[in-house]
Design a protein around this motif. Structure first.
Motif, mmCIF file in Angstrom:
data_model
loop_
_atom_site.group_PDB
_atom_site.id
_atom_site.type_symbol
_atom_site.label_atom_id
_atom_site.label_comp_id
_atom_site.label_asym_id
_atom_site.label_seq_id
_atom_site.Cartn_x
_atom_site.Cartn_y
_atom_site.Cartn_z
ATOM 1 N N GLU A 181 -70.848 -69.634 -35.383
ATOM 2 C CA GLU A 181 -71.670 -68.431 -35.323
ATOM 3 C C GLU A 181 -73.065 -68.805 -34.827
ATOM 4 O OE1 GLU A 181 -71.542 -67.230 -39.375
ATOM 5 O OE2 GLU A 181 -69.515 -66.378 -39.244
ATOM 6 N N ASP A 182 -73.827 -67.805 -34.392
ATOM 7 C CA ASP A 182 -75.170 -68.064 -33.863
ATOM 8 C C ASP A 182 -76.020 -68.896 -34.806
ATOM 9 O OD1 ASP A 182 -74.469 -66.612 -31.667
ATOM 10 O OD2 ASP A 182 -75.894 -64.972 -31.997
ATOM 11 N N GLU A 183 -75.906 -68.633 -36.116
ATOM 12 C CA GLU A 183 -76.738 -69.318 -37.100
ATOM 13 C C GLU A 183 -76.491 -70.821 -37.132
ATOM 14 O OE1 GLU A 183 -74.971 -66.660 -37.603
ATOM 15 O OE2 GLU A 183 -76.427 -65.089 -38.044
ATOM 16 N N GLY A 184 -75.330 -71.249 -36.663
ATOM 17 C CA GLY A 184 -75.011 -72.667 -36.696
ATOM 18 C C GLY A 184 -75.374 -73.411 -35.428
ATOM 19 N N TYR A 232 -70.348 -72.357 -40.776
ATOM 20 C CA TYR A 232 -70.652 -71.473 -39.632
ATOM 21 C C TYR A 232 -69.472 -71.307 -38.685
ATOM 22 C CZ TYR A 232 -75.473 -72.377 -41.111
ATOM 23 O OH TYR A 232 -76.638 -72.478 -41.828
ATOM 24 N N ILE A 233 -68.335 -71.944 -38.979
ATOM 25 C CA ILE A 233 -67.181 -71.850 -38.094
ATOM 26 C C ILE A 233 -66.704 -70.399 -38.000
ATOM 27 C CG2 ILE A 233 -64.765 -72.495 -37.769
ATOM 28 C CD1 ILE A 233 -65.426 -75.189 -39.034
ATOM 29 N N VAL A 234 -66.509 -69.929 -36.769
ATOM 30 C CA VAL A 234 -66.041 -68.559 -36.547
ATOM 31 C C VAL A 234 -64.602 -68.450 -37.047
ATOM 32 C CG1 VAL A 234 -65.515 -66.808 -34.817
ATOM 33 C CG2 VAL A 234 -67.568 -68.224 -34.574
ATOM 34 N N SER A 257 -63.939 -73.110 -20.442
ATOM 35 C CA SER A 257 -64.309 -72.992 -21.855
ATOM 36 C C SER A 257 -65.477 -72.025 -21.979
ATOM 37 C CB SER A 257 -64.719 -74.359 -22.421
ATOM 38 O OG SER A 257 -63.745 -75.348 -22.145
ATOM 39 N N SER A 258 -65.564 -71.362 -23.097
ATOM 40 C CA SER A 258 -66.673 -70.430 -23.302
ATOM 41 C C SER A 258 -67.973 -71.194 -23.502
ATOM 42 C CB SER A 258 -66.406 -69.546 -24.528
ATOM 43 O OG SER A 258 -66.469 -70.311 -25.720
ATOM 44 N N ALA A 259 -69.076 -70.556 -23.144
ATOM 45 C CA ALA A 259 -70.384 -71.154 -23.366
ATOM 46 C C ALA A 259 -70.612 -71.390 -24.857
ATOM 47 C CB ALA A 259 -71.479 -70.246 -22.794
ATOM 48 N N ARG A 260 -70.074 -70.495 -25.690
ATOM 49 C CA ARG A 260 -70.232 -70.661 -27.139
ATOM 50 C C ARG A 260 -69.528 -71.923 -27.631
ATOM 51 N NH1 ARG A 260 -71.871 -67.785 -31.424
ATOM 52 N NH2 ARG A 260 -72.184 -65.913 -30.152
ATOM 53 N N LEU A 261 -68.349 -72.216 -27.070
ATOM 54 C CA LEU A 261 -67.639 -73.414 -27.506
ATOM 55 C C LEU A 261 -68.417 -74.670 -27.125
ATOM 56 C CD1 LEU A 261 -65.270 -74.891 -28.735
ATOM 57 C CD2 LEU A 261 -64.055 -74.664 -26.558
ATOM 58 N N GLU A 292 -77.755 -75.051 -32.607
ATOM 59 C CA GLU A 292 -79.040 -75.742 -32.676
ATOM 60 C C GLU A 292 -79.917 -75.428 -31.478
ATOM 61 O OE1 GLU A 292 -78.416 -79.882 -33.504
ATOM 62 O OE2 GLU A 292 -77.516 -79.446 -35.460
ATOM 63 N N ALA A 293 -81.198 -75.831 -31.620
ATOM 64 C CA ALA A 293 -82.216 -75.597 -30.585
ATOM 65 C C ALA A 293 -82.205 -74.115 -30.193
ATOM 66 C CB ALA A 293 -81.972 -76.511 -29.386
ATOM 67 N N ASP A 294 -82.194 -73.807 -28.893
ATOM 68 C CA ASP A 294 -82.193 -72.409 -28.437
ATOM 69 C C ASP A 294 -80.844 -72.003 -27.866
ATOM 70 O OD1 ASP A 294 -82.250 -73.945 -26.178
ATOM 71 O OD2 ASP A 294 -83.771 -72.748 -25.142
ATOM 72 N N LEU A 295 -79.771 -72.660 -28.316
ATOM 73 C CA LEU A 295 -78.450 -72.404 -27.747
ATOM 74 C C LEU A 295 -77.950 -70.983 -28.005
ATOM 75 C CD1 LEU A 295 -76.602 -75.770 -28.463
ATOM 76 C CD2 LEU A 295 -77.513 -74.928 -26.291
ATOM 77 N N ALA A 296 -78.358 -70.377 -29.122
ATOM 78 C CA ALA A 296 -77.929 -69.004 -29.411
ATOM 79 C C ALA A 296 -78.441 -68.044 -28.338
ATOM 80 C CB ALA A 296 -78.426 -68.578 -30.795
ATOM 81 N N GLN A 297 -79.591 -68.366 -27.740
ATOM 82 C CA GLN A 297 -80.118 -67.540 -26.656
ATOM 83 C C GLN A 297 -79.482 -67.938 -25.312
ATOM 84 O OE1 GLN A 297 -82.469 -69.095 -28.959
ATOM 85 N NE2 GLN A 297 -82.161 -67.191 -30.098
ATOM 86 N N GLN A 298 -79.313 -69.227 -25.117
ATOM 87 C CA GLN A 298 -78.812 -69.698 -23.822
ATOM 88 C C GLN A 298 -77.381 -69.268 -23.536
ATOM 89 O OE1 GLN A 298 -79.840 -73.234 -21.817
ATOM 90 N NE2 GLN A 298 -81.077 -74.024 -23.499
ATOM 91 N N ILE A 299 -76.556 -69.128 -24.569
ATOM 92 C CA ILE A 299 -75.169 -68.728 -24.322
ATOM 93 C C ILE A 299 -75.070 -67.291 -23.814
ATOM 94 C CG2 ILE A 299 -74.184 -70.352 -25.984
ATOM 95 C CD1 ILE A 299 -73.851 -68.041 -27.938
#
Length: 239
Positions: free
Chosen positions: A16-19, A235-237, A195-199, A21-28
């Motif tokens: 999940e986004d909360e898990g 945080y695993i989906v 692969s997804s950017a999230r993965l 690191e850095a700014d990856l939640a925005q970059q994906i």
């Protein structure tokens, strides 16, 4: 592939986004990594387009809805693109998946790079654009020809063996001893395995050996053996 490691835990799991690191939640959520390309209106009225490997191979162009290049309705739009030889390419745009179809012939004709080629759409009239390619490359996702060849060889090797995406990310990172931007890492991993950017972001965040410094991601081989970070399990989906 659901490849399991010691203890039966899957090696490739999204967080999940909360898990992240850095700014990856925005970059994906950057269209360049989320869609494999982008189309951005410029001040001079042109639309700057960037294409990564698979869209290049399939003749696609990612056109994010938020860029407002095309109307949001109807769901399917017919767009005429004209090259410098006055050849008209009749392309369909799908608003739902934000992809324009039908550019493979033109990509091949102008020899657009395998990943990271830049071209422009120049508006001529509603629903009609002129195609302009001047050899520009976008360093965020540009892959040198020899590097692309190496990645395609890795793709074939990975297809013949049970290779996790975690292992693929490690191998790709070994080619960047001085670090790599997330966008380029995603572009290269995509060549080897779609692969997804999230993965990819989840693997960087949940495994020892990966760390971010100065906007670049690095790989420390010595720490890779420590495996999955226990604190990331929450945080695993859930699938």
């Amino acid at each position: 592939l659901d490849i399991e490691g010691v203890g039966g835990q899957k090696l490739d799991q999204e967080l999940e986004d909360e898990g992240l690191e850095a700014d990856l939640a925005q970059q994906i959520n950057d269209p360049l990594v989320r869609l494999g390309g982008t189309a951005e209106p410029q001040e001079d009225g042109r639309v700057r387009c960037v294409v990564t490997y698979w869209p290049r191979q399939l003749g696609l162009l990612a056109v994010p809805g938020e860029s407002e290049v095309f109307p949001r309705q109807p769901e399917y739009l017919l767009v005429d693109l004209v090259d410098n030889e006055s050849t008209v390419y009749r392309c369909w745009y799908n608003n739902q998946i934000e992809l324009l179809f039908g550019l493979k012939q033109w990509y091949d004709r102008v020899k657009l790079p395998g990943s990271g080629g830049v071209f422009y759409l120049v508006p001529e009239s509603p629903g009609r654009y002129r195609l302009a390619y001047e050899g520009e490359e976008d360093e965020r996702v540009f892959i040198e020809p020899q590097r692309l060849k190496d990645l395609l060889e890795l793709r074939e090797t990975s297809r013949m063996t049970e290779t996790s995406t975690w292992e693929i990310v490690q191998e790709v990172m070994r080619g960047h001893s001085k670090g790599v931007p997330f966008s380029l890492l995603c572009a290269e991993v995509q060549v080897v395995r779609q692969s997804s950017a999230r993965l990819v972001a989840s693997i960087l965040s949940s495994y020892h050996g990966f760390y971010e410094r100065g906007g670049l991601w690095h790989f420390n081989e010595r720490d890779a053996g420590k495996g999955f970070k226990k604190q990331k399990r929450k945080y695993i989906v859930k699938r």
